[in-house]
Scaffold this motif. Sequence first.
Motif, PDB file in Angstrom:
ATOM      1  N   ASN A  97      -6.308   2.939 -44.062  1.00  0.00           N
ATOM      2  CA  ASN A  97      -7.530   2.676 -44.820  1.00  0.00           C
ATOM      3  C   ASN A  97      -8.598   3.670 -44.415  1.00  0.00           C
ATOM      4  O   ASN A  97      -8.599   4.193 -43.293  1.00  0.00           O
ATOM      5  N   SER A  98      -9.517   3.922 -45.298  1.00  0.00           N
ATOM      6  CA  SER A  98     -10.728   4.674 -44.963  1.00  0.00           C
ATOM      7  C   SER A  98     -11.776   4.359 -46.017  1.00  0.00           C
ATOM      8  O   SER A  98     -11.475   3.728 -47.040  1.00  0.00           O
ATOM      9  N   PRO A 154       2.913   5.434 -49.377  1.00  0.00           N
ATOM     10  CA  PRO A 154       1.733   6.128 -48.846  1.00  0.00           C
ATOM     11  C   PRO A 154       1.261   5.499 -47.543  1.00  0.00           C
ATOM     12  O   PRO A 154       1.233   4.267 -47.402  1.00  0.00           O
ATOM     13  N   ASN A 155       0.912   6.363 -46.589  1.00  0.00           N
ATOM     14  CA  ASN A 155       0.727   5.920 -45.209  1.00  0.00           C
ATOM     15  C   ASN A 155      -0.717   5.991 -44.732  1.00  0.00           C
ATOM     16  O   ASN A 155      -1.252   5.026 -44.207  1.00  0.00           O
ATOM     17  N   ASP A 156      -1.352   7.140 -44.863  1.00  0.00           N
ATOM     18  CA  ASP A 156      -2.727   7.299 -44.399  1.00  0.00           C
ATOM     19  C   ASP A 156      -3.491   8.135 -45.407  1.00  0.00           C
ATOM     20  O   ASP A 156      -2.920   8.981 -46.101  1.00  0.00           O
ATOM     21  N   VAL A 157      -4.810   7.919 -45.462  1.00  0.00           N
ATOM     22  CA  VAL A 157      -5.617   8.501 -46.531  1.00  0.00           C
ATOM     23  C   VAL A 157      -6.987   8.876 -45.996  1.00  0.00           C
ATOM     24  O   VAL A 157      -7.550   8.177 -45.152  1.00  0.00           O
ATOM     25  N   VAL A 158      -7.530   9.997 -46.487  1.00  0.00           N
ATOM     26  CA  VAL A 158      -8.851  10.453 -46.059  1.00  0.00           C
ATOM     27  C   VAL A 158      -9.474  11.283 -47.170  1.00  0.00           C
ATOM     28  O   VAL A 158      -8.769  11.930 -47.957  1.00  0.00           O
ATOM     29  N   GLU A 159     -10.788  11.265 -47.233  1.00  0.00           N
ATOM     30  CA  GLU A 159     -11.501  12.049 -48.242  1.00  0.00           C
ATOM     31  C   GLU A 159     -11.943  13.385 -47.663  1.00  0.00           C
ATOM     32  O   GLU A 159     -12.413  13.455 -46.523  1.00  0.00           O
ATOM     33  N   HIS A 160     -11.795  14.443 -48.456  1.00  0.00           N
ATOM     34  CA  HIS A 160     -12.308  15.762 -48.087  1.00  0.00           C
ATOM     35  C   HIS A 160     -13.765  15.876 -48.529  1.00  0.00           C
ATOM     36  O   HIS A 160     -14.233  15.112 -49.388  1.00  0.00           O
ATOM     37  N   GLN A 161     -14.463  16.829 -47.942  1.00  0.00           N
ATOM     38  CA  GLN A 161     -15.880  17.032 -48.295  1.00  0.00           C
ATOM     39  C   GLN A 161     -16.098  17.356 -49.754  1.00  0.00           C
ATOM     40  O   GLN A 161     -17.190  17.116 -50.296  1.00  0.00           O
ATOM     41  N   ASP A 162     -15.074  17.894 -50.422  1.00  0.00           N
ATOM     42  CA  ASP A 162     -15.232  18.231 -51.835  1.00  0.00           C
ATOM     43  C   ASP A 162     -15.004  17.038 -52.759  1.00  0.00           C
ATOM     44  O   ASP A 162     -15.047  17.162 -53.981  1.00  0.00           O
TER      45      ASP A 162
END
Length: 406
Positions: free
Chosen positions: A143-144, A185-193
């Motif tokens: 999660n994020s 799907p295992n792990d997720v993160v947002e990029h600055q863009d």
Amino acid sequence: MTAHRPDTATFSRRDTIRTLGIGAAAVVAAPQIVLAQAATTTPEPPSTITDPPRSFAPDAAPNVYFWDPDVIAVDPSFNGLAQPNAPIQRLWTGALWAEGPAWNAVGKFLLWSDIPNNRQMRWLQDDGHVSVFRAPSNNSNGNSFDRQGRQLSCEHLTRRVVRYELDGSVTILADRFEGKRFNSPNDVVEHQDGSIWFTDPPYGGQLYEGAPDAAGGRSNPDGLLNNRLGQPPEIGEAVREMDHGIYRIAADGAITQVGTQAQVANPNGLCFSPDGTRLYVASTGAGPGDGGQGGNGEIFVFDVANGAASNARLFSDCMVDGVKCGPDGLRCDVYGNLWASSNAGRAVGYNGVTCWSPAGALLGRIRLPEVCGNVCFGGPKRNVLFMAASQSLYAVHTATQGAGPA
């Protein structure tokens, strides 16, 4: 005081004999017998990893030292990242496998997944109250929260990535690539863009953390497992259709593969450097339906530019004192140091967290009495390292801050 480190301590023959309860006379008479006994006795895994013995129970006696005996500086620079008078705290226990911690800055709570129990949990900053946040969770893992405060979740059971909108609705961000279902799907993160990046190994293709394939699939080739038991009917026909991969969801919803199985086998945790120019990915062991040995418990790094990842290379083999400290969840602090959860199995004393410089040098580590699956920074000042470790949730204040939202 100087922390005693039983994981690296050496013992004399006299110490060994005392441990076995054999008198000095026996030493002179038959030292070979004593040594043979010591060599053939398989000790039970220790219940603590510190000396004096430590309890993490809520009603345990205080155990604060300068430093906490389980916060270990390998390089002197780690003393500038760790907080000398801050103890490791066990905030809660009761999960089957805790994963995917994420900090909500507005609500001042920590969210994490208890994958086998098919639920998400929440810890409140104000009074430490823990409650079920979402159940069922479709066996969610990572999660994020994005920069708009929306929760992103990877779901093993439904093989998809979802976003919980601010109005309470749910958006499916990704469930297929080029017409094929994702593995889990295992792990997720947002990029600055604003793009969303996630990993897709096959760990959800099992009874404990999701559902095996339908009969004939790679995680259920002989069809002996009934993957429909306890599941909604739409799960029944799903089978593994792809190799491992790392994916990017653009702001317009377009999905591209940014990393392959050949580059990173069994990609697991991931995070970006503070400036977004690096992507770190943990490579872990073989999963359900894998034909080979899988990843080797290493961390890889990519260069990131214009929505693409390139120049994949080994960042660390995660060997510490000759012990494999297999990584899982990853997070960077504002200085670019990488904090990685550590799974050393029965090598008690090496489970917990490792901290690496941007150049890949080991700076320090945090020992926990359980295998650690994932980490994130949180707290009102974003200086608390939360650690989801097997059955429990731990935390320790640091002298640094996490980079970006959790």
